[in-house]
Design a protein around this motif. Structure first.
Motif, short mmCIF file in Angstrom:
data_model
loop_
_atom_site.label_atom_id
_atom_site.label_comp_id
_atom_site.label_asym_id
_atom_site.label_seq_id
_atom_site.Cartn_x
_atom_site.Cartn_y
_atom_site.Cartn_z
N TRP A 178 -15.03 -9.81 26.03
CA TRP A 178 -14.93 -8.49 25.40
C TRP A 178 -14.22 -7.45 26.27
N PRO A 179 -14.27 -7.52 27.62
CA PRO A 179 -13.52 -6.51 28.40
C PRO A 179 -12.01 -6.58 28.13
N PHE A 180 -11.52 -7.73 27.69
CA PHE A 180 -10.09 -7.85 27.38
C PHE A 180 -9.82 -7.58 25.88
N VAL A 181 -10.76 -8.03 25.03
CA VAL A 181 -10.54 -7.90 23.60
C VAL A 181 -10.73 -6.45 23.14
N LEU A 182 -11.71 -5.74 23.74
CA LEU A 182 -12.01 -4.39 23.29
C LEU A 182 -10.84 -3.42 23.51
N PRO A 183 -10.20 -3.38 24.68
CA PRO A 183 -9.03 -2.48 24.82
C PRO A 183 -7.90 -2.81 23.84
N LEU A 184 -7.73 -4.12 23.63
CA LEU A 184 -6.69 -4.50 22.65
C LEU A 184 -7.04 -4.00 21.25
N ALA A 185 -8.33 -4.08 20.88
CA ALA A 185 -8.76 -3.61 19.57
C ALA A 185 -8.55 -2.10 19.44
N LEU A 186 -8.82 -1.34 20.53
CA LEU A 186 -8.62 0.10 20.50
C LEU A 186 -7.13 0.45 20.39
N LEU A 187 -6.28 -0.23 21.16
CA LEU A 187 -4.84 0.01 21.06
C LEU A 187 -4.31 -0.35 19.67
N TYR A 188 -4.85 -1.44 19.13
CA TYR A 188 -4.44 -1.85 17.78
C TYR A 188 -4.81 -0.77 16.76
N ALA A 189 -6.01 -0.16 16.95
CA ALA A 189 -6.46 0.89 16.03
C ALA A 189 -5.51 2.09 16.08
N LEU A 190 -5.10 2.50 17.30
CA LEU A 190 -4.18 3.62 17.41
C LEU A 190 -2.83 3.31 16.77
N ALA A 191 -2.32 2.10 17.02
CA ALA A 191 -1.01 1.72 16.48
C ALA A 191 -1.05 1.66 14.96
N ILE A 192 -2.11 1.04 14.42
CA ILE A 192 -2.22 0.92 12.97
C ILE A 192 -2.38 2.28 12.31
N TYR A 193 -3.18 3.16 12.95
CA TYR A 193 -3.37 4.47 12.33
C TYR A 193 -2.07 5.29 12.35
N ARG A 194 -1.32 5.17 13.46
CA ARG A 194 -0.03 5.87 13.48
C ARG A 194 0.90 5.31 12.41
N HIS A 195 0.91 4.01 12.25
CA HIS A 195 1.73 3.40 11.20
C HIS A 195 1.29 3.89 9.82
N ALA A 196 -0.03 4.05 9.62
CA ALA A 196 -0.54 4.53 8.34
C ALA A 196 -0.06 5.95 8.06
N LEU A 197 -0.02 6.80 9.09
CA LEU A 197 0.47 8.16 8.91
C LEU A 197 1.94 8.17 8.48
N ILE A 198 2.72 7.31 9.13
CA ILE A 198 4.14 7.23 8.78
C ILE A 198 4.32 6.73 7.34
N ALA A 199 3.54 5.70 6.97
CA ALA A 199 3.63 5.16 5.61
C ALA A 199 3.21 6.22 4.59
N ASN A 200 2.19 7.01 4.93
CA ASN A 200 1.75 8.06 4.02
C ASN A 200 2.85 9.10 3.79
N GLN A 201 3.54 9.48 4.88
CA GLN A 201 4.66 10.41 4.74
C GLN A 201 5.75 9.84 3.85
N PHE A 202 6.01 8.54 4.00
CA PHE A 202 7.03 7.90 3.17
C PHE A 202 6.65 7.97 1.69
N PHE A 203 5.40 7.63 1.37
CA PHE A 203 4.98 7.65 -0.04
C PHE A 203 5.03 9.07 -0.61
N ARG A 204 4.58 10.04 0.19
CA ARG A 204 4.58 11.42 -0.30
C ARG A 204 6.02 11.92 -0.51
N GLN A 205 6.89 11.56 0.41
CA GLN A 205 8.30 11.95 0.23
C GLN A 205 8.89 11.29 -1.01
N GLN A 206 8.51 10.03 -1.24
CA GLN A 206 9.02 9.32 -2.41
C GLN A 206 8.60 10.02 -3.71
N VAL A 207 7.33 10.40 -3.82
CA VAL A 207 6.89 11.03 -5.07
C VAL A 207 7.50 12.43 -5.19
#
Length: 598
Positions: A178-207
């Motif tokens: 877990w000392p190795f998996v947990l930091p990776l899970a946290l970094l993954y959460a940040l990356a995915i959430y940033r990607h979600a923000l970008i995708a949301n902007q794309f959808f809003r711009q599209q509509v």
């Protein structure tokens, strides 16, 4: 801090943006709800391989099997809810208010239940089993970050509920790593959430772009409707007023011809010739303007038939030979031998050739104009060549537009209005013909019309152009002509021209006056009758009544109208219909036949 947490969880509803229309919010909800349904439907197919894996390893997979079957039941329930959602599409704003809270709740529960798979199997299987399960859940989260973020609050609930439980469960599932998996899970959460923000902007711009497109389309539709209404009003005015507008032009042509016949002063011959050409130009411009209005208004609905173009071309050329001669130009015709025919509308074809020849003569100072026809496979190419000013390459695409005239055209002749070629283009389109031009600036142009070949007409069906031997503008006529016309100005023009030709003219303003003249002993050899009479009578009915009294007379309807039902009926019954403004030369040739025959 509370506001930041509320925004992170989507509780502040940032997606209900005032800048997005209800239609756009409903569109975002459509995409989010549809992706959420797909995500729930996919989970049973993801869970079954892991259940089989546990049973193969002889481990207790009952909890994971129950989880998978529960998702199967949830998938069926989601399909039913989504179907009901699609049925409630009458009001976008009400739809969003009703269904958005439901979708948010489902997303929260879906995120929590998805992470339960890792919790339920935390003490089962080996490292590779747990790692693959974590990777599968991460892939599902990534897919939802791409497709479930049209409404960000929905994804935020799903993501926080799912990945928070995953992070909390990490030490339990990976006690050694877990000392190795947990930091990776946290970094993954940040990356995915940033990607979600970008995708949301794309959808809003599209509509937003879709909203802008809809607004532009609506504005275009309204502007188009206003333009069409204005065009219809203009066409209706021209169509309704065509009779009254043609009357003075008709009278001018007759009066000028009468003055020219009586003139004995050689010094007045050139200005009278110029006046003739000016009135002729007004005739052609006026006809082009009315023809264009009738075509744009949908009044003209032509039918194509087999047309022998040789007589028609010769007739058009004969109309302009005097004008060409007065300008010092050579007007020639080169046609194939035989009874060649094209599939076209005779009236529109004639109007097109008239406009092309008139256009060529107007902008040619030296040389001449050639009208020719050439076979090209199964088509005929009718061409009008000139040695005029030519057209620059950059202007070729605009010469067929209404009211367009290039700089050289304005310098040569400022009287035109740029309608002739526009009428040619409309006529060709209505006939299904192609048209075009080739030109070299300052050297000349070639305008052409391309028609399908029609079956050659029998020789008897081709009407020859009538050119009586020895007939000219100076030929005097004898006889009596009865003219039924209620406009005093036009009546005076008729009388003046007839007397100049040696014809005794008797004029009547109504059918009653005309019949009274006949009953009093008048025996006309020719009868010309206007259709629209101020007495309210039908000119056609008056003409038929006069023919009953004068069975040996010839005659025709003369009218400034084109679409009168009475005139159409007259043509169907075989009566001759002439349209104002009438060319004096045409009238002279017609009276020559009638009065000589009499």
């Amino acid at each position: 801090m509370k506001k930041a947490l509320a925004r992170l969880l989507g509780l502040s509803r940032p997606d209900a943006d005032a800048g997005i229309s209800p239609r756009a919010r409903a569109r975002l909800l459509d995409m989010t709800f549809g992706r959420l349904v797909f995500s729930v439907n996919a989970i049973p197919f993801v869970g079954m391989p892991f259940v089989i894996w546990l049973y193969v390893q002889k481990l207790d997979g009952g909890a994971l099997l129950a989880w998978t079957l529960g998702y199967g039941a949830a998938a069926v329930w989601m399909q039913l809810r989504f179907r009901r959602y699609k049925q409630e599409r009458e009001d976008d704003d009400a739809l969003v208010r009703r269904w958005l809270p439901f979708v948010q709740r489902v997303a929260l529960v879906h995120g929590f239940c998805l992470s339960l798979a890792a919790v339920l199997t935390a003490s089962l299987g080996g490292f590779d089993f747990k790692l693959l399960l974590y990777i599968s859940i991460a892939a599902i989260v990534a897919a939802n970050a791409t497709h479930q973020t049209p409404i960000l609050g929905v994804f935020q609930r799903f993501f926080v509920a799912c990945w928070t439980l995953q992070i909390v469960n990490t030490p339990r599932s990976f006690p050694e790593h877990w000392p190795f998996v947990l930091p990776l899970a946290l970094l993954y959460a940040l990356a995915i959430y940033r990607h979600a923000l970008i995708a949301n902007q794309f959808f809003r711009q599209q509509v937003r772009m879709e909203d802008d497109g809809i607004r532009l389309a609506e504005r275009y539709r309204l502007a188009k409707e206003e333009a069409e209404k204005a065009l219809q009003a203009k066409n209706l005015f021209l169509t309704t007023a065509s009779h009254d507008l043609r009357q003075p032009v008709h009278a001018m042509g007759f009066l000028i011809e009468a003055i020219a016949r009586r003139n004995r002063d050689p010094a007045l011959i050139p200005p009278l010739d110029d006046l003739r050409r000016s009135v002729r130009s007004v005739h052609l411009m006026f006809n082009s303007l009315l023809d264009l209005s009738r075509i744009e208004g949908g009044i003209a609905s032509p039918r194509n038939t087999a047309v022998a173009f040789a007589p028609l071309v010769e007739e058009v050329a004969s109309l302009f030979r005097e004008e060409a001669r007065s300008r010092g130009l050579d007007l020639r015709v080169r046609l194939p031998a035989g009874a060649a025919a094209v599939l076209a509308n005779p009236a529109l074809l004639r109007q097109s050739l008239v406009n092309l020849v008139h256009n060529a003569l107007r902008y040619t100072k030296r040389g001449g104009v050639l009208v020719s026809a050439r076979r090209r496979g199964s088509h005929w190419l009718l061409e009008v060549w000139d040695t005029g000013v030519g057209i620059a390459i950059e202007e070729k695409g605009r010469v067929y537009s209404p009211f367009y005239r290039n700089e050289h055209a304005w310098r040569i002749d400022s009287a035109g209005h740029g309608l002739g070629l526009a009428v040619v283009a409309r006529c060709a389109t209505l006939m299904g013909a192609t048209y075009g031009l080739d030109s070299v600036e300052r050297r000349g142009s070639r305008f052409w019309l391309r028609f399908p070949e029609a079956k050659p007409l029998a020789p008897a069906a081709i009407e020859p152009v009538y050119e009586p031997e020895g007939l000219s503008a100076s030929t005097l006529l004898q006889g009596v002509c009865l003219v039924v016309e209620d406009d005093p100005l036009v009546t005076a023009a008729w009388t003046s021209l007839m007397e100049a030709w040696g014809v005794q003219a008797a004029c009547a303003a109504s059918g009653q006056e005309a019949l009274a003249l006949v009953d009093a002993g008048l025996q006309p050899q020719a009868i010309l009758c206007d259709q629209r009479l101020r007495s309210g009578e039908s000119g056609f009915e008056v003409l038929k009544a006069l023919f009953e009294r004068c069975p040996d007379a010839s005659g025709a309807m003369v009218s400034g109208e084109f679409d009168s039902e009475a005139l159409q009926q007259a043509e169907r019954e075989g009566y001759l219909v002439l349209h104002k403004p009438l060319e004096p030369s045409q009238l002279h040739a017609l009276l020559f036949q009638w009065l000589c025959a009499a």
